[in-house]
Motif scaffolding. Structure first.
Motif, PDB file in Angstrom:
ATOM      1  N   MET A   1      58.941  74.708  82.831  1.00  0.00           N
ATOM      2  CA  MET A   1      57.794  74.269  83.611  1.00  0.00           C
ATOM      3  C   MET A   1      57.895  74.876  85.008  1.00  0.00           C
ATOM      4  SD  MET A   1      56.368  70.477  84.540  1.00  0.00           S
ATOM      5  CE  MET A   1      55.799  70.197  82.894  1.00  0.00           C
ATOM      6  N   ILE A   2      56.878  75.599  85.406  1.00  0.00           N
ATOM      7  CA  ILE A   2      56.848  76.228  86.727  1.00  0.00           C
ATOM      8  C   ILE A   2      56.107  75.301  87.677  1.00  0.00           C
ATOM      9  CG2 ILE A   2      56.024  78.215  88.044  1.00  0.00           C
ATOM     10  CD1 ILE A   2      56.177  79.749  85.289  1.00  0.00           C
ATOM     11  N   THR A   3      56.764  74.956  88.778  1.00  0.00           N
ATOM     12  CA  THR A   3      56.206  74.001  89.735  1.00  0.00           C
ATOM     13  C   THR A   3      55.997  74.665  91.084  1.00  0.00           C
ATOM     14  OG1 THR A   3      57.322  72.169  88.627  1.00  0.00           O
ATOM     15  CG2 THR A   3      56.590  71.784  90.889  1.00  0.00           C
ATOM     16  N   MET A   4      54.827  74.431  91.651  1.00  0.00           N
ATOM     17  CA  MET A   4      54.590  74.818  93.045  1.00  0.00           C
ATOM     18  C   MET A   4      54.869  73.569  93.878  1.00  0.00           C
ATOM     19  SD  MET A   4      51.488  77.576  93.120  1.00  0.00           S
ATOM     20  CE  MET A   4      50.250  76.431  93.576  1.00  0.00           C
ATOM     21  N   ILE A   5      55.616  73.743  94.962  1.00  0.00           N
ATOM     22  CA  ILE A   5      55.925  72.627  95.848  1.00  0.00           C
ATOM     23  C   ILE A   5      55.521  73.017  97.261  1.00  0.00           C
ATOM     24  CG2 ILE A   5      58.344  73.357  96.115  1.00  0.00           C
ATOM     25  CD1 ILE A   5      59.043  70.300  96.270  1.00  0.00           C
ATOM     26  N   LYS A  29      63.687  66.009 102.703  1.00  0.00           N
ATOM     27  CA  LYS A  29      64.666  65.427 101.778  1.00  0.00           C
ATOM     28  C   LYS A  29      64.160  65.511 100.336  1.00  0.00           C
ATOM     29  CE  LYS A  29      67.280  61.176 100.830  1.00  0.00           C
ATOM     30  NZ  LYS A  29      67.289  61.448  99.409  1.00  0.00           N
ATOM     31  N   ARG A  30      62.888  65.225 100.132  1.00  0.00           N
ATOM     32  CA  ARG A  30      62.301  65.307  98.787  1.00  0.00           C
ATOM     33  C   ARG A  30      62.347  66.751  98.279  1.00  0.00           C
ATOM     34  NH1 ARG A  30      56.748  65.781  96.662  1.00  0.00           N
ATOM     35  NH2 ARG A  30      56.624  64.625  94.728  1.00  0.00           N
ATOM     36  N   PHE A  31      62.011  67.704  99.151  1.00  0.00           N
ATOM     37  CA  PHE A  31      62.074  69.120  98.790  1.00  0.00           C
ATOM     38  C   PHE A  31      63.492  69.485  98.340  1.00  0.00           C
ATOM     39  CE2 PHE A  31      63.089  73.480  99.891  1.00  0.00           C
ATOM     40  CZ  PHE A  31      62.053  74.193  99.316  1.00  0.00           C
ATOM     41  N   LYS A  32      64.472  69.050  99.107  1.00  0.00           N
ATOM     42  CA  LYS A  32      65.868  69.349  98.769  1.00  0.00           C
ATOM     43  C   LYS A  32      66.246  68.713  97.437  1.00  0.00           C
ATOM     44  CE  LYS A  32      70.607  68.721 100.326  1.00  0.00           C
ATOM     45  NZ  LYS A  32      71.503  68.084 101.285  1.00  0.00           N
ATOM     46  N   ASP A  33      65.901  67.433  97.253  1.00  0.00           N
ATOM     47  CA  ASP A  33      66.251  66.728  96.015  1.00  0.00           C
ATOM     48  C   ASP A  33      65.630  67.401  94.787  1.00  0.00           C
ATOM     49  OD1 ASP A  33      67.677  64.893  97.518  1.00  0.00           O
ATOM     50  OD2 ASP A  33      66.138  63.314  97.387  1.00  0.00           O
ATOM     51  N   LEU A  34      64.373  67.834  94.907  1.00  0.00           N
ATOM     52  CA  LEU A  34      63.690  68.424  93.759  1.00  0.00           C
ATOM     53  C   LEU A  34      64.165  69.844  93.458  1.00  0.00           C
ATOM     54  CD1 LEU A  34      60.020  67.188  94.338  1.00  0.00           C
ATOM     55  CD2 LEU A  34      61.601  66.441  92.545  1.00  0.00           C
ATOM     56  N   THR A  35      64.413  70.643  94.490  1.00  0.00           N
ATOM     57  CA  THR A  35      64.690  72.077  94.262  1.00  0.00           C
ATOM     58  C   THR A  35      66.161  72.412  94.088  1.00  0.00           C
ATOM     59  OG1 THR A  35      64.753  72.577  96.647  1.00  0.00           O
ATOM     60  CG2 THR A  35      62.604  72.771  95.515  1.00  0.00           C
ATOM     61  N   PRO A  92      61.832  76.218  87.629  1.00  0.00           N
ATOM     62  CA  PRO A  92      61.780  76.991  88.876  1.00  0.00           C
ATOM     63  C   PRO A  92      60.666  76.476  89.783  1.00  0.00           C
ATOM     64  CG  PRO A  92      60.754  78.218  87.102  1.00  0.00           C
ATOM     65  CD  PRO A  92      61.322  76.968  86.485  1.00  0.00           C
ATOM     66  N   TYR A  93      60.825  76.704  91.075  1.00  0.00           N
ATOM     67  CA  TYR A  93      59.852  76.253  92.072  1.00  0.00           C
ATOM     68  C   TYR A  93      59.303  77.432  92.857  1.00  0.00           C
ATOM     69  CZ  TYR A  93      61.208  71.421  91.311  1.00  0.00           C
ATOM     70  OH  TYR A  93      61.428  70.189  90.742  1.00  0.00           O
ATOM     71  N   ILE A  94      58.000  77.450  93.026  1.00  0.00           N
ATOM     72  CA  ILE A  94      57.334  78.390  93.926  1.00  0.00           C
ATOM     73  C   ILE A  94      57.158  77.644  95.239  1.00  0.00           C
ATOM     74  CG2 ILE A  94      55.222  79.698  94.362  1.00  0.00           C
ATOM     75  CD1 ILE A  94      54.938  79.857  91.233  1.00  0.00           C
ATOM     76  N   ILE A  95      57.761  78.176  96.334  1.00  0.00           N
ATOM     77  CA  ILE A  95      57.822  77.405  97.582  1.00  0.00           C
ATOM     78  C   ILE A  95      57.005  78.015  98.728  1.00  0.00           C
ATOM     79  CG2 ILE A  95      60.072  76.478  96.884  1.00  0.00           C
ATOM     80  CD1 ILE A  95      61.276  78.194  99.203  1.00  0.00           C
ATOM     81  N   THR A 114      52.722  67.540  99.037  1.00  0.00           N
ATOM     82  CA  THR A 114      52.733  66.517 100.076  1.00  0.00           C
ATOM     83  C   THR A 114      51.473  66.739 100.894  1.00  0.00           C
ATOM     84  OG1 THR A 114      55.144  66.492 100.132  1.00  0.00           O
ATOM     85  CG2 THR A 114      53.983  65.569 102.048  1.00  0.00           C
ATOM     86  N   ARG A 115      50.523  65.807 100.782  1.00  0.00           N
ATOM     87  CA  ARG A 115      49.266  65.925 101.516  1.00  0.00           C
ATOM     88  C   ARG A 115      49.452  65.260 102.873  1.00  0.00           C
ATOM     89  NH1 ARG A 115      45.667  69.519 101.163  1.00  0.00           N
ATOM     90  NH2 ARG A 115      45.021  69.081  99.033  1.00  0.00           N
ATOM     91  N   VAL A 116      49.485  66.076 103.918  1.00  0.00           N
ATOM     92  CA  VAL A 116      49.664  65.580 105.279  1.00  0.00           C
ATOM     93  C   VAL A 116      48.288  65.179 105.793  1.00  0.00           C
ATOM     94  CG1 VAL A 116      50.526  66.127 107.576  1.00  0.00           C
ATOM     95  CG2 VAL A 116      51.622  67.147 105.565  1.00  0.00           C
TER      96      VAL A 116
END
Length: 162
Positions: A1-5, A29-35, A92-95, A114-116
């Motif tokens: 599964m390819i995820t864009m973050i 922190k969420r970015f770090k935990d997920l990737t 994998p993550y597209i960042i 993450t919708r700011v």
């Protein structure tokens, strides 16, 4: 599964002058935990904003510069080439940045956005999440507080299968 973050404002702003326009420690922190433990695919400009390699991740850099090198990274010249390098990673993550998200959108199965809450002046933008193609499956709101200048909401989208 390819995820864009990504973290993007309500006007889809990602950043300005190769930098973020907000500071959200919980999102980092969420970015770090997920990737962590996965391949992260990014453009050269995004990579060059990092003070150092992000630990426990395989960095794949997409660039048009044919002679570009980056120690400890895989350098490629297309999204297809990048995705061919992640065959042993089921997540994998597209960042980013903005151009890489546009290139990656047709390949993505999932978006962790993450919708700011707010509109920001920017020169890089996240592509539109079309509700005809994407289903919102999870939503978690975080109010502004003493550590976060803006409120934000974690949104998880899955691509609709046609």
């Amino acid at each position: 599964m390819i995820t864009m973050i990504a973290a993007a404002a309500e006007n889809d702003a990602l950043g300005k002058d190769n930098d973020l326009v907000w500071h959200l420690p919980d999102d980092f922190k969420r970015f770090k935990d997920l990737t962590t433990g996965h391949h992260i695919i990014m453009g050269r400009k995004t990579f060059e904003t990092f003070p150092k390699l992000l630990p426990n991740r395989t960095h794949i850099i997409i660039t048009r510069k044919k002679d570009y090198t980056a120690e400890g990274c895989i350098v490629v010249h297309s999204m297809e080439e990048a995705l061919n390098k992640v065959v042993n990673d089921d997540q994998p993550y597209i960042i980013g940045g903005g151009e890489i998200y546009k290139l990656g959108l047709p390949y993505a199965d999932k978006i962790e956005l993450t919708r700011v809450h707010g509109d920001f002046d920017a020169d890089a933008f996240f592509p539109e999440v079309d509700p005809a193609d994407w289903e919102l499956v999870e939503e978690e709101h975080h109010p502004a507080d003493d550590r976060h200048q803006c409120s934000f909401t974690y949104l998880t989208y899955l691509r609709k299968r046609k």
